[in-house]
Design a protein around this motif. Structure first.
Motif, PDB file in Angstrom:
ATOM      1  N   LEU A   1       0.839  -1.192   0.000  1.00 22.55           N
ATOM      2  CA  LEU A   1       0.000   0.000   0.000  1.00 22.55           C
ATOM      3  C   LEU A   1       0.881   1.251   0.000  1.00 22.55           C
ATOM      4  N   PRO A   2       0.478   2.293  -0.720  1.00 20.21           N
ATOM      5  CA  PRO A   2       1.373   3.442  -0.891  1.00 20.21           C
ATOM      6  C   PRO A   2       1.491   4.366   0.305  1.00 20.21           C
ATOM      7  N   THR A   3       0.529   4.335   1.226  1.00 18.41           N
ATOM      8  CA  THR A   3       0.594   5.231   2.381  1.00 18.41           C
ATOM      9  C   THR A   3       0.227   4.481   3.658  1.00 18.41           C
TER      10      THR A   3
ATOM     11  N   ALA B   1      -3.876   1.829   7.635  1.00 16.53           N
ATOM     12  CA  ALA B   1      -4.845   2.068   8.704  1.00 16.53           C
ATOM     13  C   ALA B   1      -6.268   1.753   8.243  1.00 16.53           C
ATOM     14  N   ALA B   2      -6.562   2.003   6.961  1.00 15.53           N
ATOM     15  CA  ALA B   2      -7.898   1.704   6.439  1.00 15.53           C
ATOM     16  C   ALA B   2      -8.187   0.211   6.485  1.00 15.53           C
ATOM     17  N   ASP B   3      -7.159  -0.625   6.258  1.00 13.03           N
ATOM     18  CA  ASP B   3      -7.347  -2.069   6.376  1.00 13.03           C
ATOM     19  C   ASP B   3      -7.695  -2.458   7.813  1.00 13.03           C
ATOM     20  N   VAL B   4      -6.991  -1.857   8.772  1.00 12.91           N
ATOM     21  CA  VAL B   4      -7.264  -2.168  10.179  1.00 12.91           C
ATOM     22  C   VAL B   4      -8.676  -1.720  10.542  1.00 12.91           C
ATOM     23  N   LEU B   5      -9.069  -0.547  10.070  1.00 12.67           N
ATOM     24  CA  LEU B   5     -10.422  -0.063  10.334  1.00 12.67           C
ATOM     25  C   LEU B   5     -11.467  -1.007   9.730  1.00 12.67           C
TER      26      LEU B   5
ATOM     27  N   GLN C   1      -1.332   5.461  14.921  1.00 11.05           N
ATOM     28  CA  GLN C   1      -1.474   6.917  15.004  1.00 11.05           C
ATOM     29  C   GLN C   1      -2.391   7.435  13.900  1.00 11.05           C
ATOM     30  N   ALA C   2      -2.186   6.933  12.682  1.00 10.90           N
ATOM     31  CA  ALA C   2      -3.011   7.380  11.560  1.00 10.90           C
ATOM     32  C   ALA C   2      -4.482   7.064  11.801  1.00 10.90           C
ATOM     33  N   LEU C   3      -4.768   5.865  12.307  1.00 10.48           N
ATOM     34  CA  LEU C   3      -6.150   5.481  12.545  1.00 10.48           C
ATOM     35  C   LEU C   3      -6.758   6.336  13.661  1.00 10.48           C
TER      36      LEU C   3
END
Length: 268
Positions: free
Chosen positions: A68-70, A75-79, A103-105
């Motif tokens: 994934l590029p970012t 974090a979107a996968d974890v969400l 942190q991002a999530l």
């Protein structure tokens, strides 16, 4: 093994422990080239009394998918997994790149995180001379040599060589495209100016001898995060496997301390 399909990737995860208690679920996120088994000691300990979830990130361990590029994408996968498991709030625990992901999530969805733990992680990548050299050579040396050099540096002096070799073999099994894409994602990760926005109880726990992400960089983050609790342990970068008992004890103490902050409201 249970799994979740997300945008062409199959994420493998473990969901263990009792569901009928009042304790908030723990969600563990591993680091770059690792897998969910970094958290074996913590999972075995905490799943006796509370729900514990851990996953293999996309392209790692038993999960499929490309890099994934970012870090926001990770974090979107974890969400997506939290939504799939109907976990509305959790204690989010991340190691290294997993801490960046946490942190991002938390910044994007503060209402989903009750407490935050960052293990050997930072908010802005910075490079000492040795790491900068590895970065410069990353596309010029054989892939397995690049991975081996990074993983070998992650352990404090004196850690058993055979165990380091096993971690190198496991890391080198991660597809090159995944490894290098996420390496670039970590290089540009920078939320240092935003960590003051995180208002949930936070533990920053770091290895004293970490040369991948030196403790001084964590302390710089802590200076921008005045309400965080800081713990430094006599270890290198791989605290979950170098000092599993001490890390588990630090987590236990943090989870037992005080009462959770109020539920933050997500920004419009």
């Amino acid at each position: 093994m249970p799994h979740l399909d997300v945008d062409g990737a199959r994420l493998t995860y473990d969901d263990e422990g009792p569901r009928d208690g009042d304790a908030t679920p723990l969600v563990f996120v591993h680091g770059w080239t690792a897998n969910r088994h970094r958290w074996d000691h913590q999972t075995a300990h905490f799943s006796r009394t509370r729900r514990v979830v851990r996953l293999d990130l996309r392209g790692h361990g038993d999960s499929t998918g490309s890099g994934l590029p970012t870090i926001d994408d990770v974090a979107a996968d974890v969400l997506a997994l939290l939504d799939h498991l109907d976990i509305r709030r959790c204690v989010l625990i991340g190691h290294s790149m997993g801490g960046m992901t946490a942190q991002a999530l938390t910044l994007a969805h503060p209402d989903r995180v009750e407490r935050l733990v960052l293990v050997d992680s930072i908010s802005r990548m910075a490079y000492n001379r040795g790491r900068a050299l590895l970065m410069a050579l990353s596309t010029r040396v054989p892939f397995k040599l690049f991975v081996a050099a990074n993983i070998r540096r992650a352990f404090a002096p004196g850690y058993p060589r055979e165990e380091i070799r096993a971690h190198i073999r496991a890391s080198a099994a991660t597809p090159r495209e995944v490894v290098m894409t996420l390496y670039d994602a970590m290089r540009v990760f920078d939320v240092l100016d935003r960590v003051g926005e995180i208002r949930v109880p936070t533990l920053l726990v770091h290895g004293l001898h970490d040369i991948q992400l030196p403790v001084g960089q964590m302390l710089r983050m802590a200076a921008a995060w005045p309400d965080a609790t800081v713990r430094v342990i006599d270890a290198g970068h791989e605290l979950p496997v170098e000092r599993p008992e001490q890390l588990t004890a630090a987590l236990e103490s943090f989870l037992d301390s005080g009462t959770p902050a109020r539920v933050p409201q997500r920004r419009a």
